[in-house]
Scaffold this active site. Structure first.
Site, PDB file in Angstrom:
ATOM      1  N   GLU A 401      -2.547  10.694  -2.945  1.00  0.00           N
ATOM      2  CA  GLU A 401      -2.799  10.083  -4.273  1.00  0.00           C
ATOM      3  C   GLU A 401      -1.905  10.663  -5.374  1.00  0.00           C
ATOM      4  O   GLU A 401      -2.334  10.875  -6.498  1.00  0.00           O
ATOM      5  CB  GLU A 401      -4.279  10.244  -4.672  1.00  0.00           C
ATOM      6  CG  GLU A 401      -5.271   9.799  -3.627  1.00  0.00           C
ATOM      7  CD  GLU A 401      -5.253   8.310  -3.361  1.00  0.00           C
ATOM      8  OE1 GLU A 401      -4.471   7.602  -3.999  1.00  0.00           O
ATOM      9  OE2 GLU A 401      -6.012   7.844  -2.494  1.00  0.00           O
ATOM     10  N   GLY A 402      -0.664  10.904  -5.026  1.00  0.00           N
ATOM     11  CA  GLY A 402       0.248  11.575  -5.952  1.00  0.00           C
ATOM     12  C   GLY A 402       0.097  13.071  -5.764  1.00  0.00           C
ATOM     13  O   GLY A 402      -1.005  13.607  -5.876  1.00  0.00           O
TER      14      GLY A 402
END
Length: 584
Positions: A401-402
């Site tokens: 997620e990043g």
């Protein structure tokens, strides 16, 4: 009328503890959902973990269908499309419980989050009606195809193309996606491609489309029970009606979904931290060395206490943010055809908090599993003990997620953008702080004073950073990373203390004693770290007389007396050892 807090506004003033949502505010329905989700994980997932880790064919799909029967997959899906449409606290609870389930948390998270929320928030009524009922039941498995071999964190650098067919009926996709969760058995993919090579756009792609194939399963360090493969597109025809949202607006879909994904991942991490602490506390109580339980030794007690404290702070942050998201959703009119996009915009308001949660929770999880292994000693290195799997599984969370590095860049940049748009009175707050500083030392009274000191330290350092680099600040990643840490430490301290203060008012000081001890231990241990981080940053920003003045101003902000954190941790450890699990 409820006043909706602006994202990032916690840095600019005091929050009333009674406005904070905490786990102590769970309704009977919330508690029932917790029991249902936790029971499902224990009885169905953990009971079959060996088979799951061996990738037993059909097991993930069977488990998804089991979760669907309980309504756990449809918590974000509107009732008209077969979902259970729960509030944000309920979806957080489900994500926390799934955090105990190892690799299945990724499978179920891919199904209920990034694999379906693009349709929930940006899909047309026809798209929703076609796909969402099956996703909620588990009959349709979703996956999210964003990352590419040459474009990980740089999502907009994707090379996958989408070209309109001559007859205008299809987009023809060509390219490769990498590290795609659920790809081995997914029925649909949310795919991002560039129309005509430059317009970043989202599509719903059926897995049985001609020309779509997947590579072999990745051999991963952890989360071995989840399916992770390349997805390859060779002249794949996607009907034009399967385009999501608008041409060239795929980044709007992707980044809004990632905000929610980051938040849910923090809840997963919270569940994992609680599981690691329970395993460690149980083992420390049972294992004897030199004739005494491990839990009786000071250094082991300190480890258990610190695991509990970090978990408490994570829990406080996660449910505080969940409460903000819930209030936002209740304030919005999402009944119209663009209701999903309205909801996505509401989530975006707390992009700063979502990134903070993701970083803090995943790094706290890594701490907890690492110390869990250490407490187990040599047995912690053995695959026969569950803590070994938790240790391996946790590492990916800081990348998903990043990456945490990317999320650190998001925090200051988003704050400054909002200040530039006059959405937050950031400069006014900094100016007021400067006036206070010129008046002399600022006395800090107790933990509330230290929390304010953390906020002031961040504001002072941010101001100096802006003075030095102006609009080029974003290029100075070492500075940006430290600013993110300072603001995140302030949010963590603030959330932990406000929760404890709310408990004192609502339950009395005696019942709130453990929360107070954990909050005080964290705050008193962290304020020195914030001060050091600020000193290090200021030293990189200035020299000579300018640096001397900045350090003098910092010193004025940090006049405080520390508590005995060793004694506080001993209090916490005693409760954790007695209960054999996380307790707050």
């Amino acid at each position: 009328m409820t006043i909706i807090a602006k994202g990032g506004s916690f840095l600019l003033g005091r929050t009333d503890p009674q406005t904070l949502f905490t786990p102590e505010d769970f309704t009977l329905e919330h508690k029932m959902i917790f029991r249902t989700a936790a029971g499902f994980v224990k009885d169905n997932v953990l009971a079959q973990m060996d088979d799951l880790e061996l990738k037993t064919e059909g097991l993930n799909r069977k488990l998804l269908q089991g979760a669907g029967e309980l309504g756990l997959n449809g918590s974000e899906i509107p009732e008209e499309y077969g979902g259970t449409e729960m509030d944000k606290i309920s979806t957080t609870i489900i994500a926390e419980c799934m955090g105990w389930s190892g690799s299945f948390a990724m499978t179920q998270g891919g199904q209920t989050g990034i694999g379906s929320m693009p349709i929930v928030m940006f899909g047309t009524p026809k798209q929703k009606a076609k796909y969402l009922p099956g996703i909620g039941s588990g009959e349709i498995v979703g996956a999210y195809a964003l990352t590419e071999p040459g474009a990980g964190s740089d999502a907009l650098g994707a090379k996958t193309r989408a070209d309109l067919s001559p007859d205008g009926k299809y987009y023809i996709l060509n390219g490769t996606k990498q590290f795609i969760t659920n790809s081995g058995f997914a029925d649909i993919f949310i795919v991002y491609a560039k129309v005509d090579g430059d317009k970043f756009t989202a599509f719903i792609v059926d897995a049985d489309s001609e020309g779509l194939s997947t590579g072999p399963e990745e051999h991963k360090m952890g989360i071995k029970g989840s399916s992770t493969r390349q997805v390859i597109f060779e002249d794949v025809k996607v009907p034009v009606e399967n385009m999501l949202y608008k041409i060239g607006k795929g980044h709007v879909v992707a980044f809004n979904i990632l905000n929610l994904g980051r938040y849910k991942l923090s809840a997963n991490s919270l569940g994992g931290s609680k599981f690691a602490l329970e395993l460690a506390a149980t083992y420390a109580n049972e294992r004897k060395q030199f004739g005494n339980p491990l839990a009786s030794f000071g250094m082991i007690q300190e480890k258990l206490a610190e695991m509990a404290i970090k978990t408490y702070v994570t829990e406080s942050m996660v449910y505080r943010t969940g409460g903000l998201l819930d209030e936002m959703m209740h304030s919005l009119d999402t009944s119209g055809p663009d209701g999903g996009q309205v909801a996505a915009k509401g989530v975006e308001e707390y992009a700063i908090e979502c990134s903070m949660n993701k970083i803090f929770a995943t790094e706290a999880l890594d701490y907890c599993v690492d110390e869990g292994v250490q407490i187990h000693g040599g047995y912690g290195f053995s695959a026969e003990y569950t803590i070994e799997r938790l240790y391996r599984d946790s590492r990916i969370y800081r990348i998903f997620e990043g990456t945490n590095e990317i999320n650190r860049t998001i925090i200051p940049s988003t704050l400054l953008k909002r200040a530039a748009k006059e959405e937050l009175p950031l400069q006014e707050t900094i100016d007021a702080l400067k006036t206070k500083i010129t008046s002399g030392s600022i006395a800090r009274d107790g933990e509330e004073g230290l929390v304010q000191a953390a906020k002031d330290i961040f504001l002072l350092t941010l101001d100096a950073s802006q003075q030095k680099y102006g609009k080029d600040l974003a290029k100075q990643q070492e500075i940006v990373g430290r600013l993110a840490d300072l603001s995140m430490q302030a949010y963590a301290m603030d959330s932990a203390w406000l929760r404890a203060q709310k408990a004192v008012v609502n339950e009395g000081e005696a019942k709130a004693k453990l929360k107070l001890s954990m909050a005080m231990a964290y705050i008193n241990s962290t304020i020195g770290l914030s001060e050091y981080t600020a000193k290090e940053t200021l030293t990189a920003l200035a020299e000579g007389e300018e640096l001397t003045n900045l350090l003098e101003n910092l010193k004025k902000l940090t006049q405080y007396t520390l508590r005995n954190t060793v004694a506080l941790r001993q209090e916490v450890a005693a409760v954790i050892s007695e209960n054999g699990k996380y307790t707050a």
